[in-house]
Design a protein around this motif. Structure first.
Motif, PDB file in Angstrom:
ATOM      1  N   SER A 384     105.568  83.142   5.339  1.00 49.34           N
ATOM      2  CA  SER A 384     104.369  82.285   5.803  1.00 49.34           C
ATOM      3  C   SER A 384     104.435  82.174   7.357  1.00 49.34           C
ATOM      4  O   SER A 384     105.526  82.450   8.039  1.00 49.34           O
ATOM      5  CB  SER A 384     104.442  80.847   5.091  1.00 49.34           C
ATOM      6  OG  SER A 384     105.517  80.110   5.526  1.00 49.34           O
ATOM      7  N   LEU A 385     103.347  81.741   7.911  1.00 45.28           N
ATOM      8  CA  LEU A 385     103.485  81.486   9.306  1.00 45.28           C
ATOM      9  C   LEU A 385     104.349  80.336   9.727  1.00 45.28           C
ATOM     10  O   LEU A 385     104.925  80.289  10.861  1.00 45.28           O
ATOM     11  CB  LEU A 385     102.020  80.881   9.751  1.00 45.28           C
ATOM     12  CG  LEU A 385     100.893  82.362   9.709  1.00 45.28           C
ATOM     13  CD1 LEU A 385      99.608  81.772  10.355  1.00 45.28           C
ATOM     14  CD2 LEU A 385     101.347  83.379  10.430  1.00 45.28           C
ATOM     15  N   ARG A 386     104.763  79.395   8.898  1.00 45.57           N
ATOM     16  CA  ARG A 386     105.653  78.260   9.133  1.00 45.57           C
ATOM     17  C   ARG A 386     107.136  78.868   9.448  1.00 45.57           C
ATOM     18  O   ARG A 386     107.663  78.391  10.201  1.00 45.57           O
ATOM     19  CB  ARG A 386     105.598  77.011   7.702  1.00 45.57           C
ATOM     20  CG  ARG A 386     104.344  76.507   7.751  1.00 45.57           C
ATOM     21  CD  ARG A 386     104.392  75.715   6.625  1.00 45.57           C
ATOM     22  NE  ARG A 386     105.157  74.636   6.530  1.00 45.57           N
ATOM     23  CZ  ARG A 386     106.275  74.562   5.694  1.00 45.57           C
ATOM     24  NH1 ARG A 386     106.771  75.376   4.809  1.00 45.57           N
ATOM     25  NH2 ARG A 386     107.205  73.567   5.890  1.00 45.57           N
ATOM     26  N   GLU A 387     107.345  79.787   8.628  1.00 47.72           N
ATOM     27  CA  GLU A 387     108.705  80.213   8.839  1.00 47.72           C
ATOM     28  C   GLU A 387     108.801  81.239  10.165  1.00 47.72           C
ATOM     29  O   GLU A 387     109.638  81.288  10.891  1.00 47.72           O
ATOM     30  CB  GLU A 387     109.030  81.565   7.473  1.00 47.72           C
ATOM     31  CG  GLU A 387     109.266  80.637   6.275  1.00 47.72           C
ATOM     32  CD  GLU A 387     109.509  81.607   5.178  1.00 47.72           C
ATOM     33  OE1 GLU A 387     109.393  80.859   3.957  1.00 47.72           O
ATOM     34  OE2 GLU A 387     109.700  82.641   5.534  1.00 47.72           O
ATOM     35  N   ILE A 388     107.387  82.033  10.617  1.00 49.06           N
ATOM     36  CA  ILE A 388     107.589  82.759  11.811  1.00 49.06           C
ATOM     37  C   ILE A 388     107.817  81.550  12.921  1.00 49.06           C
ATOM     38  O   ILE A 388     108.240  81.718  13.837  1.00 49.06           O
ATOM     39  CB  ILE A 388     106.333  83.380  12.001  1.00 49.06           C
ATOM     40  CG1 ILE A 388     106.400  84.679  10.872  1.00 49.06           C
ATOM     41  CG2 ILE A 388     106.382  84.149  13.371  1.00 49.06           C
ATOM     42  CD1 ILE A 388     105.328  85.475  10.909  1.00 49.06           C
ATOM     43  N   CYS A 395     109.716  75.900  21.071  1.00 53.66           N
ATOM     44  CA  CYS A 395     108.284  75.700  20.808  1.00 53.66           C
ATOM     45  C   CYS A 395     108.107  75.763  19.571  1.00 53.66           C
ATOM     46  O   CYS A 395     106.936  76.534  18.916  1.00 53.66           O
ATOM     47  CB  CYS A 395     107.236  76.401  21.823  1.00 53.66           C
ATOM     48  SG  CYS A 395     107.903  78.238  21.578  1.00 53.66           S
ATOM     49  N   GLN A 396     108.711  75.274  18.458  1.00 50.00           N
ATOM     50  CA  GLN A 396     108.742  75.371  17.244  1.00 50.00           C
ATOM     51  C   GLN A 396     107.438  74.723  16.657  1.00 50.00           C
ATOM     52  O   GLN A 396     106.929  73.853  17.263  1.00 50.00           O
ATOM     53  CB  GLN A 396     109.934  74.666  16.180  1.00 50.00           C
ATOM     54  CG  GLN A 396     110.977  75.469  16.433  1.00 50.00           C
ATOM     55  CD  GLN A 396     112.149  74.807  15.415  1.00 50.00           C
ATOM     56  OE1 GLN A 396     111.862  74.083  14.662  1.00 50.00           O
ATOM     57  NE2 GLN A 396     113.326  75.406  15.523  1.00 50.00           N
ATOM     58  N   GLY A 397     106.757  75.434  15.736  1.00 48.98           N
ATOM     59  CA  GLY A 397     105.412  74.998  15.401  1.00 48.98           C
ATOM     60  C   GLY A 397     104.358  75.795  15.857  1.00 48.98           C
ATOM     61  O   GLY A 397     103.235  75.910  15.561  1.00 48.98           O
ATOM     62  N   ALA A 400     102.521  83.467  17.711  1.00 50.00           N
ATOM     63  CA  ALA A 400     101.522  83.932  18.583  1.00 50.00           C
ATOM     64  C   ALA A 400     101.021  85.424  17.954  1.00 50.00           C
ATOM     65  O   ALA A 400     101.693  86.146  17.105  1.00 50.00           O
ATOM     66  CB  ALA A 400     102.239  84.789  19.777  1.00 50.00           C
ATOM     67  N   TYR A 401      99.508  85.732  18.200  1.00 48.84           N
ATOM     68  CA  TYR A 401      98.997  86.634  17.549  1.00 48.84           C
ATOM     69  C   TYR A 401      98.819  87.873  18.603  1.00 48.84           C
ATOM     70  O   TYR A 401      98.463  87.510  19.648  1.00 48.84           O
ATOM     71  CB  TYR A 401      97.530  86.571  17.016  1.00 48.84           C
ATOM     72  CG  TYR A 401      97.572  85.262  15.990  1.00 48.84           C
ATOM     73  CD1 TYR A 401      97.643  85.654  14.648  1.00 48.84           C
ATOM     74  CD2 TYR A 401      97.578  83.879  16.421  1.00 48.84           C
ATOM     75  CE1 TYR A 401      97.294  84.551  13.677  1.00 48.84           C
ATOM     76  CE2 TYR A 401      97.736  82.862  15.218  1.00 48.84           C
ATOM     77  CZ  TYR A 401      97.636  83.344  14.109  1.00 48.84           C
ATOM     78  OH  TYR A 401      97.605  82.222  13.006  1.00 48.84           O
ATOM     79  N   ILE A 548      98.506  82.516  21.684  1.00 43.05           N
ATOM     80  CA  ILE A 548      99.404  81.422  21.289  1.00 43.05           C
ATOM     81  C   ILE A 548      98.729  80.070  20.665  1.00 43.05           C
ATOM     82  O   ILE A 548      98.073  79.609  21.209  1.00 43.05           O
ATOM     83  CB  ILE A 548     100.502  81.109  22.512  1.00 43.05           C
ATOM     84  CG1 ILE A 548     101.131  82.258  23.024  1.00 43.05           C
ATOM     85  CG2 ILE A 548     101.514  80.092  22.063  1.00 43.05           C
ATOM     86  CD1 ILE A 548     101.912  82.356  24.169  1.00 43.05           C
ATOM     87  N   ALA A 549      99.087  79.825  19.472  1.00 38.61           N
ATOM     88  CA  ALA A 549      98.599  78.724  18.887  1.00 38.61           C
ATOM     89  C   ALA A 549      99.372  78.228  17.885  1.00 38.61           C
ATOM     90  O   ALA A 549     100.541  78.530  17.242  1.00 38.61           O
ATOM     91  CB  ALA A 549      97.356  79.346  18.235  1.00 38.61           C
ATOM     92  N   SER A 550      99.154  76.895  17.204  1.00 35.94           N
ATOM     93  CA  SER A 550      99.707  76.434  16.215  1.00 35.94           C
ATOM     94  C   SER A 550      99.935  77.131  14.997  1.00 35.94           C
ATOM     95  O   SER A 550      98.881  77.862  14.846  1.00 35.94           O
ATOM     96  CB  SER A 550      99.141  74.788  16.156  1.00 35.94           C
ATOM     97  OG  SER A 550      99.738  74.111  15.095  1.00 35.94           O
ATOM     98  N   GLU A 551     100.867  76.915  14.053  1.00 40.56           N
ATOM     99  CA  GLU A 551     101.032  77.745  12.920  1.00 40.56           C
ATOM    100  C   GLU A 551      99.652  77.293  11.845  1.00 40.56           C
ATOM    101  O   GLU A 551      99.336  78.123  11.021  1.00 40.56           O
ATOM    102  CB  GLU A 551     102.438  77.241  12.176  1.00 40.56           C
ATOM    103  CG  GLU A 551     102.387  75.711  11.759  1.00 40.56           C
ATOM    104  CD  GLU A 551     103.957  75.423  11.467  1.00 40.56           C
ATOM    105  OE1 GLU A 551     103.930  74.547  10.586  1.00 40.56           O
ATOM    106  OE2 GLU A 551     104.661  75.907  12.089  1.00 40.56           O
ATOM    107  N   ASP A 552      99.475  76.047  12.299  1.00 35.42           N
ATOM    108  CA  ASP A 552      98.222  75.847  11.434  1.00 35.42           C
ATOM    109  C   ASP A 552      96.812  76.081  11.993  1.00 35.42           C
ATOM    110  O   ASP A 552      95.754  76.048  11.060  1.00 35.42           O
ATOM    111  CB  ASP A 552      98.119  74.266  10.903  1.00 35.42           C
ATOM    112  CG  ASP A 552      98.234  73.447  12.101  1.00 35.42           C
ATOM    113  OD1 ASP A 552      98.019  73.729  13.172  1.00 35.42           O
ATOM    114  OD2 ASP A 552      98.315  72.251  12.101  1.00 35.42           O
ATOM    115  N   THR A 553      96.740  76.907  12.953  1.00 33.11           N
ATOM    116  CA  THR A 553      95.278  77.425  13.428  1.00 33.11           C
ATOM    117  C   THR A 553      94.751  78.223  12.244  1.00 33.11           C
ATOM    118  O   THR A 553      95.494  79.074  11.928  1.00 33.11           O
ATOM    119  CB  THR A 553      95.553  78.124  14.643  1.00 33.11           C
ATOM    120  OG1 THR A 553      96.041  77.280  15.556  1.00 33.11           O
ATOM    121  CG2 THR A 553      94.288  78.589  15.211  1.00 33.11           C
ATOM    122  N   PRO A 554      93.554  78.065  11.854  1.00 34.47           N
ATOM    123  CA  PRO A 554      92.846  79.292  10.861  1.00 34.47           C
ATOM    124  C   PRO A 554      92.941  80.400  11.412  1.00 34.47           C
ATOM    125  O   PRO A 554      92.701  80.757  12.553  1.00 34.47           O
ATOM    126  CB  PRO A 554      91.524  78.610  10.927  1.00 34.47           C
ATOM    127  CG  PRO A 554      91.361  77.217  10.964  1.00 34.47           C
ATOM    128  CD  PRO A 554      92.511  77.174  12.213  1.00 34.47           C
TER     129      PRO A 554
END
Length: 750
Positions: A384-388, A395-397, A400-401, A548-554
């Protein structure tokens, strides 16, 4: 006959084909000069001129790919959609032409277990499972008319291949049918046409050939707008010769492809050979995409209701992560379907680390893991993105796409690619350079990560702390396109290394990719004592967008922004291209959603409306993106200098607010804060003022501004301070990162 052709033994060629082989050999010989009239062309190839036997050429592939891949908001389904399209393009379609040993480019790298699985998928006697049986069921006799040598390329989501003239329409229909039958909802299109033997060398010819517009016609009609659009203004024999080759046939098929994709009728085929159809009844349960009717509840985390198309994505996505193999129990509720051979990107990456190229990174990448014999057997994929995001240091959480796309590909093909062999070689080189550049970038800047301090997943209920993972997600690597998700603190390093490695790998493959007239690129970043210009050596490059965005960004929102950033970088690359040069420039644009919570409009409009200010006789741009790759390296060094100097973090944001108050106010406040640092401010002077903010007309400095140019009576100034603040939390100081020194030692030994 194949053996005779390869060895040059004319006696081994059957009499029925001898005359045709002689004509082809004659056509392959380069004449001393390009024929100036159709009569000269006839005199050069009298027998080929009379040849009426036609050769088929087919071009096709998936369309509206992003709409299919990103229609779901869940990463496993996005991953599965991308993997399924890759499988069709790289395995299914080439398998039409022969066995996987001859048609799958990665066959030599597979282990025996994977080879057996791939063979079963291609050669299974049941049409529901085997590709060859499926092709024979729907198009009897087509497989026996195709051989591997007919494939020109099958990468980047498209296939281009020769075909016997009688089977052109059947092969095009088979390509469209395969995409529809396997994905159910993905759009695909394929077209084909037949050409004379002489056209493979000299482009499109009329019937009769002597009526083909040639050089004398070009001279008479040089002022015609349509002629100028096709051949260029004041076109000469050189421009005409660069057009009249095999590339013109491919352009003809590309025009047919667009015509058919738009739904226009075809005299020989229906507008859609195998269209997907799904009912849209309003009173039914929808699947996770909220578009199609769900048919069953899947025994997966969260127990989602899925349609058949979405269930296939989920199954392939889980196989791509090596979470499942074969048709699993939860899929039994859905119609029978074989997901086929799906290879994990992590498996390919692990093979790279075991190769001679990746060996230099291997110990570094696995250095914190005790199992050194076969580390890839004990390290799994990020689920999941949480693990990445858990692997993002400092800067946990955040993740980067990165989306990268090649520059100058169309221009290079138009000018340099003139034969089918050149198309084949170019496709293979670009595809290999793209994939290996990704591996180099990931291996150089990342290492295996042990999950820690991660809360239990509410959907799966599984505890993953303590597991070792590869901290990245490769969604697609095909042709010259790349889309990956990585930890936020290494995003710009990975993106710049990819762009650099892409060019270096291409240059190592052939001198043909080197720029003949390099030109110089003016760099805004000028290291102390160096020139602000750099030579460009490669005709091809890659531009990247980094979000660079939060892990919960759609994900669908992140994908749209990353795509805009990549387009912005490509536009900047075209702007920087030196005049009268055949080189291209690698560029990068980025955005951090830590400071910008949501962008309703496009990034370009956001920057123009929120970050551009008119003050008197000058305009202030509170941003400097996009950047060249060299400038990104300088930007990262400047952020590190900002941290080393001890510049008060609270003043970073205050300084940013002063930018809006005008050029002199911002300069005064910056110099005040920097002077208070005393001797600690020396790194900032060297890494920021002397490298970015030099005045254009004297030896002074304009911190934090750079003079961009003049527009009429107004001067334009820009600053990198906004970008420095945005990146401050995502960049590590080199001294604190032990990997930098270790990598330097490894590269020194190499």
């Amino acid at each position: 006959m194949l053996t005779a052709l390869r060895s040059g033994d004319q006696s081994g060629i059957p009499p029925e084909s001898a005359a045709l082989v002689q004509q082809i050999q004659q056509l392959q010989q380069n004449p001393s000069k390009f024929p100036e009239t159709p009569a000269e062309l006839q005199a050069l190839y009298p027998e080929v001129w009379q040849q009426t036997t036609r050769i088929g050429l087919v071009y096709g592939g998936a369309t509206k790919i992003k709409g299919y891949v990103f229609e779901s908001a869940k990463l496993p389904e996005i991953r599965g959609a991308s993997a399924l399209l890759d499988r069709i393009n790289l395995i299914d379609l080439p398998a039409f032409f022969g066995d996987p040993e001859d048609t799958y480019a990665g066959w030599a790298d597979l282990d025996e277990t994977s080879r057996s699985a791939l063979k079963r998928f291609v050669k299974d006697p049941e049409p529901k499972h085997g590709i060859h049986a499926w092709l024979e069921q729907h198009y009897p006799g087509l497989a026996s008319a195709l051989i591997p040598e007919l494939i020109i390329y099958s990468t980047g989501g498209n296939i281009l291949a020769f075909c016997p003239a009688a089977w052109v329409n059947d092969l095009a229909d088979a390509i469209e049918r395969r995409y529809t039958q396997e994905t159910l909802t993905a759009n695909a299109c394929a077209v084909g046409s037949t050409f004379r033997l002489l056209e493979l060398r000299y482009g499109l010819l009329r019937d009769p050939i002597e009526e083909t517009p040639w050089l004398d016609w070009l001279t008479r009609n040089n002022s015609n707008p349509l002629v100028q659009a096709y051949y260029g203004k004041n076109a000469s024999q050189k421009e005409f010769e660069s057009r009249k080759n095999f590339n013109e046939l491919v352009g003809h098929l590309a025009a047919q492809f667009n015509h058919r994709r738009n739904g226009n009728p075809d005299p020989n085929r229906p507008s859609r050979a195998h269209p997907a159809f799904f009912e849209t009844h309003p009173y039914i349960r929808r699947d996770s995409t909220d578009r199609r009717s769900a048919i069953a509840k899947a025994e997966l985390p969260g127990e989602p209701w899925l349609s058949e198309a979405t269930a296939r994505k989920a199954l392939v996505g889980r196989q791509a992560k090596r979470m499942e193999t074969g048709k699993q129990g939860w899929f039994r509720k859905f119609p029978e379907w074989d997901p086929g051979f799906v290879e994990s990107w992590v498996s390919r990456f692990a093979r790279f680390l075991d190769s001679s190229e990746g060996r230099f990174y291997q110990d570094l990448y696995y250095k914190i893991h005790e199992e050194k014999a076969h580390p890839h057997d004990t390290i799994g994929e990020a689920q999941s993105l949480r693990e990445i995001a858990n692997a993002s240091s400092g800067c946990q959480g955040f993740v980067a796409y990165i989306y990268a796309d090649g520059n100058n590909m169309g221009g290079y093909i138009q000018k340099q690619i003139k034969t089918p062999e050149a198309y084949q070689r170019f496709s293979q080189d670009v595809s290999e350079a793209t994939e290996k550049a990704v591996y180099h970038a990931l291996a150089q800047h990342l290492q295996a990560h042990q999950i820690h301090s991660l809360q239990q997943d509410s959907e799966t209920g599984k505890e993953r702390n303590g597991r070792w993972i590869h901290p990245f997600e490769i969604l697609t690597v095909g042709g010259d396109d790349v889309f990956v998700i990585v930890p936020a603190h290494k995003a710009l390093d990975i993106a710049t290394t990819f762009c650099e490695q892409f060019e270096q790998i291409l240059l190592s493959k052939s001198k043909d990719y080197a720029a003949q007239s390099p030109g110089t690129i003016k760099q805004r970043y000028q290291p102390y004592g160096s020139d602000s210009q750099s030579a460009k050596l490669c005709q091809l490059s890659s531009s990247a967008g980094v979000l660079i965005a939060s892990e919960d960004t759609p994900i669908y929102y992140a994908q749209k922004l990353t795509d805009q950033l990549c387009k912005s970088a490509k536009t900047y690359s075209k702007k920087l291209k030196p005049a009268h040069s055949d080189s291209s420039v690698a560029t990068l644009d980025f955005l951090t959603l830590k400071s910008v919570t949501m962008i309703a409009s496009s990034i370009k409009e956001f920057r123009q409306q929120a970050l551009e200010i008119s003050k008197g006789n000058h305009t202030l741009q509170l941003y400097a993106a996009p950047y060249t790759v060299q400038e990104v390296h300088g930007l990262l060094k400047t952020v590190q200098a900002l941290k080393v100097s001890g510049f008060p973090r609270s003043q970073l944001y205050q300084m940013r607010s002063f930018l809006e108050k005008g050029k002199r106010t911002a300069t005064l406040n910056y110099l005040y804060f920097r002077t208070r640092l005393g001797s600690k401010g020396k790194p900032l002077v060297e890494a920021f003022e002397q490298t970015w903010c030099k005045a254009k007309t004297n030896d002074g400095y304009l911190p934090p501004w750079m003079h961009l140019g003049s527009e009429g009576s107004s001067s334009v100034y820009e600053t990198i301070w906004q970008d420095l603040v945005d990146l401050y939390g995502f960049v590590q100081v080199e001294g604190a990162d032990q990997k930098v020194g270790a990598l330097a030692a490894v590269e020194g030994e190499a």
